[in-house]
Write a protein that holds these residues in place. Structure first.
Motif, PDB file in Angstrom:
ATOM      1  N   MET A   1       0.818  -1.290   0.057  1.00  0.00           N
ATOM      2  CA  MET A   1       0.101   0.074   0.188  1.00  0.00           C
ATOM      3  C   MET A   1       1.075   0.852   0.430  1.00  0.00           C
ATOM      4  SD  MET A   1      -2.780   1.176   2.781  1.00  0.00           S
ATOM      5  CE  MET A   1      -1.988   1.196   4.215  1.00  0.00           C
ATOM      6  N   ARG A   2       0.572   2.457  -0.675  1.00  0.00           N
ATOM      7  CA  ARG A   2       1.241   3.293  -0.928  1.00  0.00           C
ATOM      8  C   ARG A   2       1.577   4.522  -0.550  1.00  0.00           C
ATOM      9  NH1 ARG A   2       1.308   5.247  -6.862  1.00  0.00           N
ATOM     10  NH2 ARG A   2       2.738   3.404  -7.311  1.00  0.00           N
ATOM     11  N   ARG A   3       1.566   5.310   0.728  1.00  0.00           N
ATOM     12  CA  ARG A   3       1.481   6.056   1.588  1.00  0.00           C
ATOM     13  C   ARG A   3       2.627   7.573   0.609  1.00  0.00           C
ATOM     14  NH1 ARG A   3       3.037   5.047   7.523  1.00  0.00           N
ATOM     15  NH2 ARG A   3       0.614   3.908   7.201  1.00  0.00           N
ATOM     16  N   VAL A   4       1.781   8.687   0.913  1.00  0.00           N
ATOM     17  CA  VAL A   4       2.163  10.166  -0.075  1.00  0.00           C
ATOM     18  C   VAL A   4       2.401  10.918   1.165  1.00  0.00           C
ATOM     19  CG1 VAL A   4       2.066  11.943  -1.173  1.00  0.00           C
ATOM     20  CG2 VAL A   4       2.012   9.439  -2.190  1.00  0.00           C
ATOM     21  N   LYS A   5       3.434  11.050   1.173  1.00  0.00           N
ATOM     22  CA  LYS A   5       3.610  12.029   2.037  1.00  0.00           C
ATOM     23  C   LYS A   5       4.215  13.865   1.739  1.00  0.00           C
ATOM     24  CE  LYS A   5       4.887   9.560   6.718  1.00  0.00           C
ATOM     25  NZ  LYS A   5       6.157   9.783   7.158  1.00  0.00           N
ATOM     26  N   VAL A   6       2.750  14.968   2.016  1.00  0.00           N
ATOM     27  CA  VAL A   6       3.109  16.032   1.497  1.00  0.00           C
ATOM     28  C   VAL A   6       3.979  17.010   2.308  1.00  0.00           C
ATOM     29  CG1 VAL A   6       2.231  17.982  -0.424  1.00  0.00           C
ATOM     30  CG2 VAL A   6       1.643  15.269  -0.555  1.00  0.00           C
ATOM     31  N   GLU A   7       4.466  17.730   2.129  1.00  0.00           N
ATOM     32  CA  GLU A   7       4.959  19.526   2.718  1.00  0.00           C
ATOM     33  C   GLU A   7       5.187  20.673   2.305  1.00  0.00           C
ATOM     34  OE1 GLU A   7       7.672  19.035   6.786  1.00  0.00           O
ATOM     35  OE2 GLU A   7       8.881  19.728   5.142  1.00  0.00           O
ATOM     36  N   THR A   8       4.200  21.264   2.313  1.00  0.00           N
ATOM     37  CA  THR A   8       4.197  22.834   1.629  1.00  0.00           C
ATOM     38  C   THR A   8       4.210  23.811   2.389  1.00  0.00           C
ATOM     39  OG1 THR A   8       2.727  21.507   0.066  1.00  0.00           O
ATOM     40  CG2 THR A   8       3.091  23.805  -0.415  1.00  0.00           C
ATOM     41  N   PRO A   9       5.076  24.683   2.085  1.00  0.00           N
ATOM     42  CA  PRO A   9       5.295  26.212   2.919  1.00  0.00           C
ATOM     43  C   PRO A   9       3.919  27.357   2.337  1.00  0.00           C
ATOM     44  CG  PRO A   9       6.879  25.662   0.408  1.00  0.00           C
ATOM     45  CD  PRO A   9       6.455  24.460   0.349  1.00  0.00           C
ATOM     46  N   GLY A  10       4.280  28.160   3.585  1.00  0.00           N
ATOM     47  CA  GLY A  10       2.949  28.989   3.388  1.00  0.00           C
ATOM     48  C   GLY A  10       4.154  29.994   3.110  1.00  0.00           C
ATOM     49  N   THR A  11       3.558  31.959   3.393  1.00  0.00           N
ATOM     50  CA  THR A  11       4.386  32.699   2.861  1.00  0.00           C
ATOM     51  C   THR A  11       4.227  33.766   3.867  1.00  0.00           C
ATOM     52  OG1 THR A  11       2.591  33.705   1.735  1.00  0.00           O
ATOM     53  CG2 THR A  11       3.473  32.210   0.308  1.00  0.00           C
ATOM     54  N   CYS A  12       4.723  34.700   3.927  1.00  0.00           N
ATOM     55  CA  CYS A  12       4.534  36.449   4.187  1.00  0.00           C
ATOM     56  C   CYS A  12       3.898  37.053   3.478  1.00  0.00           C
ATOM     57  CB  CYS A  12       5.908  36.832   5.064  1.00  0.00           C
ATOM     58  SG  CYS A  12       5.517  38.030   6.949  1.00  0.00           S
ATOM     59  N   GLY A  13       2.693  36.476   3.065  1.00  0.00           N
ATOM     60  CA  GLY A  13       2.958  37.477   2.073  1.00  0.00           C
ATOM     61  C   GLY A  13       3.383  37.011   0.835  1.00  0.00           C
ATOM     62  N   GLU A  14       3.418  38.507   0.030  1.00  0.00           N
ATOM     63  CA  GLU A  14       4.591  38.539  -1.227  1.00  0.00           C
ATOM     64  C   GLU A  14       5.524  39.562  -0.803  1.00  0.00           C
ATOM     65  OE1 GLU A  14       0.606  37.325  -1.195  1.00  0.00           O
ATOM     66  OE2 GLU A  14       0.925  39.554  -0.818  1.00  0.00           O
ATOM     67  N   PHE A  15       6.862  39.058  -1.359  1.00  0.00           N
ATOM     68  CA  PHE A  15       7.816  40.331  -1.846  1.00  0.00           C
ATOM     69  C   PHE A  15       7.402  41.393  -2.904  1.00  0.00           C
ATOM     70  CE2 PHE A  15      10.212  36.000  -1.590  1.00  0.00           C
ATOM     71  CZ  PHE A  15      11.216  36.459  -0.641  1.00  0.00           C
ATOM     72  N   ILE A  16       6.398  41.425  -3.840  1.00  0.00           N
ATOM     73  CA  ILE A  16       5.888  42.395  -4.626  1.00  0.00           C
ATOM     74  C   ILE A  16       4.706  42.014  -4.702  1.00  0.00           C
ATOM     75  CG2 ILE A  16       8.390  43.334  -4.729  1.00  0.00           C
ATOM     76  CD1 ILE A  16       8.627  41.866  -7.798  1.00  0.00           C
ATOM     77  N   GLN A  17       4.350  42.790  -5.356  1.00  0.00           N
ATOM     78  CA  GLN A  17       2.491  42.424  -6.397  1.00  0.00           C
ATOM     79  C   GLN A  17       2.041  44.297  -6.361  1.00  0.00           C
ATOM     80  OE1 GLN A  17      -0.829  40.105  -4.086  1.00  0.00           O
ATOM     81  NE2 GLN A  17      -1.959  41.151  -5.163  1.00  0.00           N
ATOM     82  N   GLY A  18       1.999  43.043  -7.795  1.00  0.00           N
ATOM     83  CA  GLY A  18       1.168  45.110  -8.438  1.00  0.00           C
ATOM     84  C   GLY A  18       0.444  44.239  -9.866  1.00  0.00           C
ATOM     85  N   TRP A  19       0.877  45.024 -10.994  1.00  0.00           N
ATOM     86  CA  TRP A  19       0.271  44.754 -12.141  1.00  0.00           C
ATOM     87  C   TRP A  19       1.637  44.344 -13.177  1.00  0.00           C
ATOM     88  CZ3 TRP A  19      -4.508  43.742 -14.504  1.00  0.00           C
ATOM     89  CH2 TRP A  19      -5.603  43.588 -13.962  1.00  0.00           C
ATOM     90  N   TYR A  20       2.142  43.502 -14.169  1.00  0.00           N
ATOM     91  CA  TYR A  20       3.203  44.064 -15.709  1.00  0.00           C
ATOM     92  C   TYR A  20       2.370  43.494 -16.399  1.00  0.00           C
ATOM     93  CZ  TYR A  20       7.514  41.743 -17.088  1.00  0.00           C
ATOM     94  OH  TYR A  20       8.489  41.654 -18.377  1.00  0.00           O
ATOM     95  N   GLU A  21       2.573  44.215 -17.881  1.00  0.00           N
ATOM     96  CA  GLU A  21       2.244  44.280 -19.000  1.00  0.00           C
ATOM     97  C   GLU A  21       0.536  43.670 -19.233  1.00  0.00           C
ATOM     98  OE1 GLU A  21       5.377  41.737 -20.876  1.00  0.00           O
ATOM     99  OE2 GLU A  21       7.119  43.451 -20.745  1.00  0.00           O
ATOM    100  N   GLY A  22       0.000  44.398 -17.966  1.00  0.00           N
ATOM    101  CA  GLY A  22      -1.230  44.181 -18.776  1.00  0.00           C
ATOM    102  C   GLY A  22      -2.150  42.891 -17.369  1.00  0.00           C
ATOM    103  N   SER A  23      -0.571  41.948 -16.945  1.00  0.00           N
ATOM    104  CA  SER A  23      -1.381  41.370 -16.134  1.00  0.00           C
ATOM    105  C   SER A  23      -1.134  41.299 -14.416  1.00  0.00           C
ATOM    106  CB  SER A  23      -0.575  40.083 -16.351  1.00  0.00           C
ATOM    107  OG  SER A  23      -0.943  39.830 -17.553  1.00  0.00           O
ATOM    108  N   PRO A  24      -2.688  40.989 -13.434  1.00  0.00           N
ATOM    109  CA  PRO A  24      -1.876  41.028 -12.725  1.00  0.00           C
ATOM    110  C   PRO A  24      -0.889  40.144 -11.328  1.00  0.00           C
ATOM    111  CG  PRO A  24      -3.954  39.765 -12.456  1.00  0.00           C
ATOM    112  CD  PRO A  24      -3.963  40.392 -14.213  1.00  0.00           C
TER     113      PRO A  24
END
Length: 294
Positions: A1-24
């Motif tokens: 039987m297979r068991r898969v363990k997953v570990e995914t990081p959270g964040t402290c929000g974003e380093f940067i966020q905005g709009w670039y070439e018409g895209s969020p």
């Protein structure tokens, strides 16, 4: 039987966020707080998971034509030390981790880019599934620009009270004006140059500029104060949850005057305004998978 363990990081929000070439777009700031998932054969318990996670499971089974009988015999165990509705990517960590876990369990070999698109099919998402940094359209899952590197540093996170529904926030925000677009283009250049040269000071300055640019979209009452305290006590800059409530101080241990900062913070910011203060580390992104045969 297979068991898969997953570990995914959270964040402290974003380093940067905005709009670039018409895209969020955004660049997430992964930290050492994690969503953890175990997928194994057993009594099916899909209905006990959070709605967005259930939606991800259903989407993957449908898209990749997996057997519905298999789904009925999958047992999921989930836990997380990522606070909810703070802009710390708790939802993205869960649904990205689930996609990666199911990919490993069924041998789908999903790439980080494919996981990103699956996540944005459910809600606006962070790009923490990528090991290296990129400029990510958090609405449609496309990668707009790649950065050759990661950022590793210490981080003090002030968890201010309240919470933000990321989906509602992203649905109600207008595009940036021409001056904002020009400012953000300069922020991207500074951030990219900082990452390429491993210049934490330049990276911190770019993050701080992005934080202040975001004030007209989601004002943070104590951002100005924390910016000055960071500067006065040797911090590198401020990293925020652009659609959340957290403000992080990026620093190098040994340079940052932590004790003096905390004393000044206590004088300047009412303790009643925040829930907690966390010490974490900025890390490279990516999802860790472990497969056991049991």
């Amino acid at each position: 039987m297979r068991r898969v363990k997953v570990e995914t990081p959270g964040t402290c929000g974003e380093f940067i966020q905005g709009w670039y070439e018409g895209s969020p777009c955004l660049v997430s700031s992964p930290i050492d707080r994690y969503s953890r998932i175990i997928i194994e054969e057993g009594r099916g318990n899909l209905a006990t998971l959070r709605p967005k996670t259930v939606k991800q499971v259903e989407a993957i089974f449908q898209k990749y034509q997996l057997s519905q009988k298999e789904k009925e015999h999958l047992h999921f165990t989930m836990s997380s030390d990522i606070p909810l509705e703070k802009g710390m990517a708790s939802s993205t960590a869960d649904i990205a981790g689930m996609a990666a876990g199911l990919s490993a369990y069924f041998g789908l070999e999903l790439t980080a880019a494919e996981i990103g698109r699956l996540c944005t099919g459910i809600e606006p998402s962070d790009n923490l599934m990528f090991e290296k940094l990129n400029l990510f359209n958090h609405i449609d899952g496309s990668v707009l620009k790649e950065f050759n590197g990661t950022v590793e540093a210490d981080l003090m996170i002030i968890d201010f009270k309240g919470g933000i529904d990321t989906m509602s926030f992203n649905e109600t925000q207008d595009d940036y004006g021409p001056e904002d677009l020009e400012s953000f283009a300069e922020i991207i250049i500074q951030f990219e140059n900082g990452v390429q040269s491993n210049n934490l000071q330049a990276i911190g300055e770019a993050c701080t500029k992005s934080a202040f640019l975001n004030q007209k979209r989601l004002n943070k009452n104590y951002l100005e104060c924390l910016h000055h305290l960071s500067r006065d006590f040797g911090g590198l800059g401020t990293i925020i949850g652009h659609s959340g409530t957290v403000i992080g101080i990026m620093y190098n241990e040994g340079v940052f005057q932590e004790e003096a900062f905390r004393k000044a913070l206590k004088r300047a910011v009412p303790e009643s305004s925040y829930t907690d203060i966390y010490k974490n580390h900025l890390i490279s992104g990516g999802i860790k998978i472990t497969i056991d045969e049991v």
